[in-house]
Design a protein around this motif. Structure first.
Motif, short mmCIF file in Angstrom:
data_model
loop_
_atom_site.label_atom_id
_atom_site.label_comp_id
_atom_site.label_asym_id
_atom_site.label_seq_id
_atom_site.Cartn_x
_atom_site.Cartn_y
_atom_site.Cartn_z
N ASP A 462 -4.18 18.03 -0.27
CA ASP A 462 -4.10 17.23 -1.48
C ASP A 462 -2.68 17.28 -2.01
O ASP A 462 -2.09 18.36 -2.15
CB ASP A 462 -5.07 17.74 -2.53
N THR A 464 0.39 15.28 -4.73
CA THR A 464 0.60 14.44 -5.90
C THR A 464 0.62 12.98 -5.49
O THR A 464 1.19 12.60 -4.46
CB THR A 464 1.93 14.81 -6.58
N HIS A 465 -0.02 12.14 -6.31
CA HIS A 465 -0.10 10.71 -6.01
C HIS A 465 1.30 10.11 -6.00
O HIS A 465 2.01 10.13 -7.02
CB HIS A 465 -0.97 10.02 -7.06
N THR A 469 -0.88 6.01 0.22
CA THR A 469 -1.99 5.23 0.78
C THR A 469 -1.72 3.74 0.63
O THR A 469 -2.06 2.94 1.52
CB THR A 469 -3.30 5.61 0.08
N ARG A 470 -1.10 3.36 -0.43
CA ARG A 470 -0.86 1.94 -0.70
C ARG A 470 0.27 1.38 0.15
O ARG A 470 0.16 0.29 0.71
CB ARG A 470 -0.55 1.75 -2.18
N SER A 498 -5.17 8.70 5.09
CA SER A 498 -4.97 9.07 3.69
C SER A 498 -5.95 8.30 2.82
O SER A 498 -6.46 7.24 3.21
CB SER A 498 -3.53 8.78 3.25
N GLU A 500 -6.89 7.73 -1.69
CA GLU A 500 -6.58 8.02 -3.08
C GLU A 500 -7.80 8.67 -3.73
O GLU A 500 -8.87 8.06 -3.80
CB GLU A 500 -6.19 6.75 -3.83
N ASN A 502 -7.71 9.98 -7.02
CA ASN A 502 -7.60 9.37 -8.35
C ASN A 502 -6.16 9.00 -8.59
O ASN A 502 -5.35 9.02 -7.64
CB ASN A 502 -8.14 10.33 -9.44
N SER A 503 -5.82 8.69 -9.82
CA SER A 503 -4.45 8.25 -10.10
C SER A 503 -3.44 9.39 -10.01
O SER A 503 -2.23 9.13 -10.06
CB SER A 503 -4.41 7.63 -11.51
N GLN A 504 -3.90 10.63 -9.85
CA GLN A 504 -3.00 11.76 -9.78
C GLN A 504 -2.97 12.45 -8.42
O GLN A 504 -2.06 13.21 -8.14
CB GLN A 504 -3.40 12.81 -10.85
N VAL A 505 -3.98 12.18 -7.61
CA VAL A 505 -4.14 12.94 -6.38
C VAL A 505 -4.37 11.99 -5.21
O VAL A 505 -5.13 11.03 -5.31
CB VAL A 505 -5.30 13.95 -6.47
N GLU A 506 -3.68 12.30 -4.09
CA GLU A 506 -3.96 11.64 -2.81
C GLU A 506 -4.29 12.73 -1.78
O GLU A 506 -3.78 13.84 -1.85
CB GLU A 506 -2.75 10.83 -2.33
#
Length: 565
Positions: A462, A464-465, A469-470, A498, A500, A502-506
């Motif tokens: 895990d 930091t986002h 992935t995007r 990969s 996502e 949430n908005s904080q974790v990938e």
């Protein structure tokens, strides 16, 4: 009555009754004297019929050769050829002539004595050369004369015999002017690589030059009598081949060397000495120097081919030397009426080999260049795309990315201290063979931030986002990472997926577990890695001081496609 056995003797033609008389008959047939003729029993005389001839005819033939013709009735010369290589001082070689004629011959003259060739050891011609005798001459070749020597010295005899000695050599003049270290000495290593790149950025790389070319450049100061020497040397011999000292590899003699010495005690490790190469001894000025040829490079010094010609005190300068030629005429900048500065640029004209080296650490079959660059100066980090533009000049241009991916371009600069570090960098440059070889190069940046502990067997981590992935999602060029811990432990893995969280974790999926437990506070940095090659065939090492001091090397790496790995 007793029985007696006997032999009945039969009469023979001509009255010969004894068997042994047949020998007498043969003697008469082949040439008997008149006295012998009277010895025939019965008084029969024999008549002679000479010469005897039967079926006479002419037979064509030729005289066969023998060892006699191979050795005699000529003048032999040993050796018949002298390949002297680089002549940096007077070189004398014995030459033997054997008069294989049975009688004496007169040596009328010796021809082919160009400038810088001397023949001695015997009286000057005309000279009576006794038969079946060998005489020796001393042939001396000096550095004076044409830069490339290829000539034949011929001994002419009165009967037309003309044995010849072919001499080939490169005459080298020592460049004894000391450099100014204010701006350092530049060493340039140049390869030649043919890179064929497709529209998809896949390339085929071929090395066209077996050995790298090597150049040295730097400023030279000359004052007083040395300035006069520099002016005349450049005027008369600037197109000649020079023996240039490898200035960064200077060392001072720890002990004095007597004249006629065959060994120079010195340090040789990581320096540019080589078997069969040259070395230069230099005093306090440009007029005091000696260039010697190396027979063997030993761990404790140099074994010489020819003994030194003069004594050298402790503290004298000792350099490795190379045969080189000026690439351009130096421009002399007048500082005073007695002082000039000249920027010189030499190309080494002999094969300048050096041990090749690539890192032993491999990742997916390729070496990993993990040496951390010097960051005291700004380093470049960019990307290139194979863009094609179609522009008629009227409508909006059509821009297409042929490869559909960005190729990373990464600049590095390394500052090295000491001989071993410099030798390692040079070996790496030789190992890369210009733009032919490829290595994995990390960015040495904090590209990924670990959020949670990763167990030894876990295949996910895990982070930091960051939008991985995007924007990347395991695409080539952004799917290999190097995890470096504070204790020096390194793990390299490929990202195979990969998601996502949430908005904080990938969450990244790895090709395999790390084998050790890794906690976030243990991580020094996680960097992207790319398979890269040199962007240029030309690499420059800046020697700021001699080899025991500081040198800098800056280069640029360019990414190669690794889709098949």
């Amino acid at each position: 009555m007793a029985i007696l056995q006997g032999l009945l003797r039969a009469a023979s033609t001509g009255g010969f009754t004894e068997p042994q008389w047949a020998a007498d008959l043969y003697t008469r047939a082949v040439g008997a004297s008149p006295a012998d003729m009277q010895r025939t029993p019965g008084g029969a005389a024999l008549s002679m019929h000479w010469p005897v001839e039967a079926n006479g005819r002419e037979i064509n033939g030729r005289r066969g050769g023998s060892f006699l013709d191979d050795y005699y009735f000529r003048v032999h010369i040993t050796p018949s050829r002298l390949d002297l290589g680089n002549v940096v001082s007077a070189q004398t070689s014995p030459v033997f002539l054997w008069n294989a004629f049975l009688g004496a011959r007169t040596l009328t003259s010796i021809e082919g004595l160009d400038e810088g060739i001397q023949v001695g050891g015997q009286p000057a011609p005309p000279l009576l050369f006794p038969g079946l005798k060998e005489l020796s001459w001393d042939v001396t070749v000096t550095p004076d004369g044409q830069p490339v020597l290829d000539t034949v010295v011929t001994w002419l005899f009165d009967n037309g015999s003309a044995p010849g000695l072919r001499i080939t050599a490169n005459r080298i003049i020592a460049w004894t002017f000391a450099p100014d270290w204010g701006d350092g000495i530049d060493e340039v290593l140049s390869a030649l690589t043919d890179v064929l790149q497709s529209e998809s950025a896949v390339s085929q790389r071929r090395r066209l030059r077996i050995a790298l070319r090597r150049e040295f450049s730097g400023p030279m100061y000359a004052e007083g009598r040395e300035r006069q020497l520099l002016d005349l040397a450049l005027f008369g011999w600037s197109d000649r081949i020079w023996s240039i000292p490898i200035w960064p590899d200077i060392q001072l003699l720890q002990v004095a060397i007597a004249a006629d010495s065959a060994f120079i005690p010195c340090s040789t490790q990581y320096l540019d000495f080589r078997d069969g190469g040259l070395a230069m001894l230099r005093g306090e000025d440009a007029f005091t120097s000696e260039t010697v040829e190396i027979l063997d490079v030993l761990s404790n010094g140099l074994q010489l081919k020819r003994n030194t010609q003069q004594p050298w005190p402790a503290g004298s300068r000792l350099y490795p030397a190379r045969a080189a030629q000026l690439l351009e005429e130096p421009t002399q900048r007048k500082l005073t009426d007695r002082l000039v500065e000249a920027e010189v640029r030499f190309l080494v004209v002999e094969p300048s080999d050096w041990p090749e080296w690539l890192p032993a650490t491999l990742y997916r079959g390729y070496p990993v260049w993990a040496r951390r660059p010097d960051e005291t100066e700004d380093l470049t980090h960019a990307a290139e795309r194979l863009r094609k533009t179609l522009d008629s000049g009227f409508a909006q241009p059509l821009i297409t990315d042929a490869a559909r991916r960005a190729l990373q371009v990464l600049g590095q600069r390394h500052v090295d201290l000491g001989r071993e570090a410099r030798a390692l960098v040079r070996s790496f440059i030789y190992g890369m063979r210009g733009r032919q070889q490829a290595v994995w190069v990390p960015t040495h940046m904090d590209d990924v931030t670990l959020l949670a502990t990763v167990s030894a067997v876990a295949t996910t981590m895990d982070i930091t986002h960051i939008g991985y992935t995007r924007f990347s999602a395991g695409k080539a060029g952004r799917r290999d990472i190097r995890i470096e811990l504070w204790d020096g432990t390194v793990r390299m893995r490929r990202i195979i997926g990969s998601t996502e969280i949430n908005s904080q974790v990938e969450r990244l999926a790895l090709s395999s577990g790390l084998g050790i437990e890794v906690q976030p506070h243990q991580v020094a940095r996680i960097s992207w890695m790319n398979l890269m090659r040199f962007e240029s065939d030309v690499q420059r090492i800046q020697h700021m001081t001699d080899s025991e001091g500081v040198a800098a090397w800056a280069t640029v790496f360019k990414e190669e496609r690794d889709d098949e790995l």
